[in-house]
Scaffold this active site. Structure first.
Site, PDB file in Angstrom:
ATOM      1  N   ASP A  43      -5.540   4.246  -6.107  1.00 10.37           N
ATOM      2  CA  ASP A  43      -5.149   5.157  -7.202  1.00 10.37           C
ATOM      3  C   ASP A  43      -4.326   4.428  -8.265  1.00 10.37           C
ATOM      4  O   ASP A  43      -3.990   5.007  -9.302  1.00 10.37           O
ATOM      5  CB  ASP A  43      -4.452   6.421  -6.675  1.00 10.37           C
ATOM      6  CG  ASP A  43      -3.163   6.134  -5.934  1.00 10.37           C
ATOM      7  OD1 ASP A  43      -2.821   4.948  -5.753  1.00 10.37           O
ATOM      8  OD2 ASP A  43      -2.492   7.112  -5.525  1.00 10.37           O
ATOM      9  N   SER A  44      -4.060   3.118  -8.048  1.00 13.11           N
ATOM     10  CA  SER A  44      -3.473   2.302  -9.129  1.00 13.11           C
ATOM     11  C   SER A  44      -4.403   2.283 -10.341  1.00 13.11           C
ATOM     12  O   SER A  44      -3.984   1.940 -11.445  1.00 13.11           O
ATOM     13  CB  SER A  44      -3.216   0.871  -8.648  1.00 13.11           C
ATOM     14  OG  SER A  44      -4.412   0.288  -8.168  1.00 13.11           O
ATOM     15  N   ASP A  82      -8.618   5.815  -1.975  1.00 13.42           N
ATOM     16  CA  ASP A  82      -7.241   6.319  -1.921  1.00 13.42           C
ATOM     17  C   ASP A  82      -7.243   7.823  -2.123  1.00 13.42           C
ATOM     18  O   ASP A  82      -7.848   8.324  -3.087  1.00 13.42           O
ATOM     19  CB  ASP A  82      -6.455   5.692  -3.082  1.00 13.42           C
ATOM     20  CG  ASP A  82      -5.197   5.005  -2.626  1.00 13.42           C
ATOM     21  OD1 ASP A  82      -4.762   5.232  -1.484  1.00 13.42           O
ATOM     22  OD2 ASP A  82      -4.658   4.223  -3.427  1.00 13.42           O
ATOM     23  N   LYS A 112      -7.636   6.168   2.431  1.00 10.78           N
ATOM     24  CA  LYS A 112      -6.273   5.655   2.636  1.00 10.78           C
ATOM     25  C   LYS A 112      -5.297   6.732   2.202  1.00 10.78           C
ATOM     26  O   LYS A 112      -5.548   7.441   1.210  1.00 10.78           O
ATOM     27  CB  LYS A 112      -6.044   4.377   1.813  1.00 10.78           C
ATOM     28  CG  LYS A 112      -4.575   3.916   1.848  1.00 10.78           C
ATOM     29  CD  LYS A 112      -4.383   2.530   1.285  1.00 10.78           C
ATOM     30  CE  LYS A 112      -4.144   2.449  -0.203  1.00 10.78           C
ATOM     31  NZ  LYS A 112      -2.965   3.204  -0.691  1.00 10.78           N
ATOM     32  N   GLU A 114      -0.807   7.583   1.987  1.00 12.67           N
ATOM     33  CA  GLU A 114       0.539   7.019   2.060  1.00 12.67           C
ATOM     34  C   GLU A 114       1.413   7.851   2.998  1.00 12.67           C
ATOM     35  O   GLU A 114       1.247   9.075   3.062  1.00 12.67           O
ATOM     36  CB  GLU A 114       1.179   7.001   0.657  1.00 12.67           C
ATOM     37  CG  GLU A 114       0.429   6.129  -0.327  1.00 12.67           C
ATOM     38  CD  GLU A 114       1.074   6.103  -1.718  1.00 12.67           C
ATOM     39  OE1 GLU A 114       2.157   6.695  -1.914  1.00 12.67           O
ATOM     40  OE2 GLU A 114       0.471   5.475  -2.612  1.00 12.67           O
ATOM     41  N   GLU A 180       3.365  -2.493   1.842  1.00 10.94           N
ATOM     42  CA  GLU A 180       3.628  -2.867   0.446  1.00 10.94           C
ATOM     43  C   GLU A 180       5.113  -3.137   0.225  1.00 10.94           C
ATOM     44  O   GLU A 180       5.971  -2.322   0.612  1.00 10.94           O
ATOM     45  CB  GLU A 180       3.148  -1.741  -0.495  1.00 10.94           C
ATOM     46  CG  GLU A 180       3.393  -2.082  -1.971  1.00 10.94           C
ATOM     47  CD  GLU A 180       2.637  -1.218  -2.965  1.00 10.94           C
ATOM     48  OE1 GLU A 180       1.818  -0.380  -2.554  1.00 10.94           O
ATOM     49  OE2 GLU A 180       2.885  -1.416  -4.179  1.00 10.94           O
TER      50      GLU A 180
HETATM   51  O1  KIV Z   1      -3.531   1.978  -5.385  1.00 13.78           O
HETATM   52  C1  KIV Z   1      -3.586   0.796  -4.985  1.00 13.78           C
HETATM   53  O2  KIV Z   1      -4.143  -0.098  -5.639  1.00 13.78           O
HETATM   54  C2  KIV Z   1      -2.955   0.486  -3.695  1.00 13.78           C
HETATM   55  C3  KIV Z   1      -2.784  -0.960  -3.353  1.00 13.78           C
HETATM   56  C4  KIV Z   1      -1.620  -1.480  -4.111  1.00 13.78           C
HETATM   57  C5  KIV Z   1      -2.624  -1.175  -1.901  1.00 13.78           C
HETATM   58  O3  KIV Z   1      -2.570   1.363  -2.982  1.00 13.78           O
END
Ligand code: KIV
Length: 263
Positions: A43-44, A82, A112, A114, A180
Site C-alpha cells: 500500500d506504499s 497488502d 499481508k 499489519e 520493518e
Molecule cells: O507497503 C509496502 O510497500 C510495504 C513494504 C514496505 C513492506 O508494506
C-alpha cells in the site's frame, strides 16, 4: 516454477529471499523476469504512485485494481497484496470477505496485514479459510498517527513485545513475517526464534529475506527516503533527461526524423 507460500517458507535457512514491491503490469513483468520470488503489491503505492501523503488514504478498490495489474504480469513470483487501512480492523467477518476478494477477483496468491498478537486470531481464521497471510510488525505505516515513522523495538519492553508478536503470528499460521525498521540484533533474534521466514526492510542483514519498495530502489520517488533504502539505479533522473531531450527535439523539429515517418 510458480512460487507458493509453502515453497517460500521452505527457503528459510536454505537461501536468502529477495522481494520487491510492484504496482503495475510492466514493472511486475520485469521483477518476475529477474527471478524475484516474492512481489508485494504494497500500500506504499499510495505515496509512490497515487500521490497521497500516507497509506491511510489507500482503499480496497485501489489495491484490487493494482493487484490485478501486477498479477497479469507475473508468471512465477508469489503475489502478495497488502490489505489497506480499515479493511481488516473493523471485524474479522469483514476482513475475511475483503481478503478473499484479493484472491478471487485480483489474482493474488496471499495477503499481508499489519499488526502483532492482536491480529493472530484473524490470521488463523484467514489461513483456515484458504487465504495465506504474510504478517508485518515493527514500523507499521498504517499506525503512523499513533507511532510516527520511527524505528521500533529499541527499548527492552518493546523488543520483548515484538518477539512475542512474531511468535503469535507464526503460531497462527502466517507463512512469512515482514520486520520493518527495527534494530538488526532484534530482527536477528526474532529470525532465529520463529520457524517462518522474516523479510526485513530496515531490519539488518540477519533476516531471512529483504524487501525494498521498487520506486525507492530505482530512484523514482522523490519524497522522503529512509536510511535503509539503497538506490540501485537513478531511473527518475534518466526519465528527466529523456523528457528534456524529447521536448527539445520536438521544439527544434528534429523529431520525428524520416525513419519515424510514413511515406
Ligand atoms: O507497503 C509496502 O510497500 C510495504 C513494504 C514496505 C513492506 O508494506
Amino acid at each position: 516454477m510458480k512460487m507458493t507460500p509453502s515453497r517460500l517458507r521452505a527457503l528459510k535457512g536454505k537461501e536468502p529471499i529477495p522481494a520487491l514491491t510492484a504496482s503495475d503490469t510492466a514493472n511486475a513483468r520485469l521483477v518476475d523476469a529477474a527471478g524475484i520470488p516474492l512481489i508485494l503489491v504494497g500500500d506504499s503505492l499510495g505515496m509512490t504512485v497515487l500521490g497521497y501523503e500516507t497509506t491511510l488514504s489507500v482503499t480496497l478498490d485501489h489495491m484490487l485494481h493494482h493487484t490485478a495489474a501486477v498479477a497479469r504480469g507475473v508468471q512465477n513470483a508469489l503475489v502478495v497484496a497488502d490489505m489497506p487501512f480499515m479493511t481488516y480492523q473493523v471485524n474479522d467477518d469483514e476482513a475475511v470477505r475483503n481478503a478473499g476478494r484479493f484472491l478471487q477477483e485480483a489474482g493474488a496468491d496471499a495477503v499481508k496485514l499489519e499488526g502483532g498478537a492482536e491480529r493472530a486470531g484473524l490470521v488463523r481464521r484467514l489461513v483456515q479459510n484458504g487465504i495465506p497471510v504474510m504478517a508485518h510488525i515493527g514500523l507499521t505505516p498504517q499506525s503512523v498517527k499513533e507511532l510516527g515513522y520511527k524505528v521500533q523495538g529499541r527499548e527492552a519492553a518493546a523488543a520483548e513485545k515484538m518477539k512475542s508478536d512474531a511468535k503469535a503470528l507464526a503460531d497462527a499460521g502466517a507463512f512469512a513475517l515482514v520486520l520493518e525498521a527495527c534494530p538488526a540484533a532484534l530482527a536477528e533474534s526474532i529470525t532465529t526464534a520463529i520457524p517462518i521466514p522474516t523479510i526485513g526492510i530496515g531490519a539488518g542483514a540477519g533476516c531471512d529475506g529483504q524487501i525494498l519498495v521498487l520506486h525507492d530502489m530505482l530512484g523514482m520517488f522523490s519524497g522522503f527516503t529512509p536510511k535503509f533504502v539503497k538506490k540501485y539505479a537513478d531511473i527518475g533522473e534518466q526519465m528527466q533527461t529523456a523528457f528534456h531531450e524529447y521536448a527539445e527535439e520536438v521544439r527544434t523539429r528534429t523529431f520525428p526524423a524520416p525513419k519515424h515517418t510514413y511515406d
